[in-house]
Design a protein around this motif. Sequence first.
Motif, mmCIF file in Angstrom:
data_model
loop_
_atom_site.group_PDB
_atom_site.id
_atom_site.type_symbol
_atom_site.label_atom_id
_atom_site.label_comp_id
_atom_site.label_asym_id
_atom_site.label_seq_id
_atom_site.Cartn_x
_atom_site.Cartn_y
_atom_site.Cartn_z
ATOM 1 N N UNK A 203 2.897 -8.001 -3.914
ATOM 2 C CA UNK A 203 3.849 -7.324 -4.794
ATOM 3 C C UNK A 203 4.118 -5.919 -4.262
ATOM 4 N N UNK A 204 5.219 -5.325 -4.727
ATOM 5 C CA UNK A 204 5.556 -3.955 -4.349
ATOM 6 C C UNK A 204 4.941 -2.992 -5.357
ATOM 7 N N UNK A 205 4.197 -2.012 -4.857
ATOM 8 C CA UNK A 205 3.676 -0.947 -5.713
ATOM 9 C C UNK A 205 3.968 0.379 -5.028
ATOM 10 N N UNK A 206 4.523 1.359 -5.786
ATOM 11 C CA UNK A 206 4.734 2.671 -5.178
ATOM 12 C C UNK A 206 3.360 3.299 -4.912
ATOM 13 N N UNK A 207 3.338 4.341 -4.085
ATOM 14 C CA UNK A 207 2.054 4.888 -3.663
ATOM 15 C C UNK A 207 1.188 5.330 -4.850
ATOM 16 N N UNK A 208 1.818 5.991 -5.847
ATOM 17 C CA UNK A 208 1.049 6.490 -6.997
ATOM 18 C C UNK A 208 0.434 5.328 -7.779
ATOM 19 N N UNK A 209 1.233 4.279 -8.035
ATOM 20 C CA UNK A 209 0.725 3.137 -8.808
ATOM 21 C C UNK A 209 -0.292 2.343 -7.994
ATOM 22 N N UNK A 210 -0.088 2.310 -6.661
ATOM 23 C CA UNK A 210 -1.039 1.638 -5.788
ATOM 24 C C UNK A 210 -2.407 2.339 -5.882
ATOM 25 N N UNK A 211 -2.358 3.669 -5.902
ATOM 26 C CA UNK A 211 -3.607 4.434 -6.031
ATOM 27 C C UNK A 211 -4.300 4.129 -7.352
ATOM 28 N N UNK A 212 -3.497 4.015 -8.446
ATOM 29 C CA UNK A 212 -4.084 3.678 -9.752
ATOM 30 C C UNK A 212 -4.792 2.329 -9.688
ATOM 31 N N UNK A 213 -4.169 1.387 -8.976
ATOM 32 C CA UNK A 213 -4.775 0.053 -8.866
ATOM 33 C C UNK A 213 -6.064 0.123 -8.045
#
Length: 300
Positions: A203-213
């Motif tokens: 899936x596509x996650x922006x960098x900020x949301x990727x960091x949250x994950x």
Amino acid sequence: PDQVIPGPVILRRGVTTIVATHQPTALPVDPEDQEVPPPALQTDFGIDTRNDDYTVFHITVPAVDGRGVTRILAVVGAAHDCSRATAFTELCHGAVEDVDVTLNCYRNIDTGQTYLENRWLAGIAEERWIRRVTHLTVPSHSAHDSRFITDNQRALLAGIDGTCRAPGCENPAATADADHVHRFDSDHPDNQDTPRTDTEKMQSLCRACHNDKTRGLLDYTRHPDGTTSVTSIDDGHTVTTVPTGPMARAITTFDQSLARRVAARAEHEEARQAWKAITSMALTLARTYDGKRGVRDIPF
Ligand SMILES: [Zn+2]
């Protein structure tokens, strides 16, 4: 169930599509949909040399071209570890030869509509961008054993997702990270009988949301229909996000389209050949639309 409320941009696009289908005359004036003024009226180049120590450029170009230029400057800046202003001067001097920038255009073969990065293009812009096309492909889901995603896979993922898949986030998928929904188990590589990079499990996650994950704040589960359940570790709430890109509802695998309906092997093979014929016809059609210019090769 539990679908997260889409953001204002996605909502506006969705409602506009519904109104356009049922009552086109009721459409409000939409800046994204307006007749584009001729390029001559959209461009301007101001140079301010009043200060002895620096020069200020003020450049106006159509929004879609601006998006392309911004992407190019960002990639050059990142590759050369310099500011976008420095990247701009280096580009003007022709000093940048080692940087590739990929901008993805998605064309609906049935309607001829073209989508660039994160918006549908209007007529004139469409012709301009199609002239810049260098590679054509009919994207479909794929998997391979390497950890790294290919350009084709990335284009497919961004085309399906449209935006970052985190709840409420509308950052464009074009510049987001490609995230393996379930982490690759490097401690037990033998337990993995499935390929490492499979677009149906990404899936596509922006960098900020990727960091949250990565920090474990949100837990993602991707379902076969393309929806994603996201559970907050904090309060335990689960919400569902849906893909909103130009390819969100496209049929992207042979399996999805035909395999379930045909049982016998011969029948299956026949259906597979028919699917191949359809995709190669789509490529031919795309090439015809392109005015035959700028097409170098078709990498698969
Ligand atoms: Zn995000």
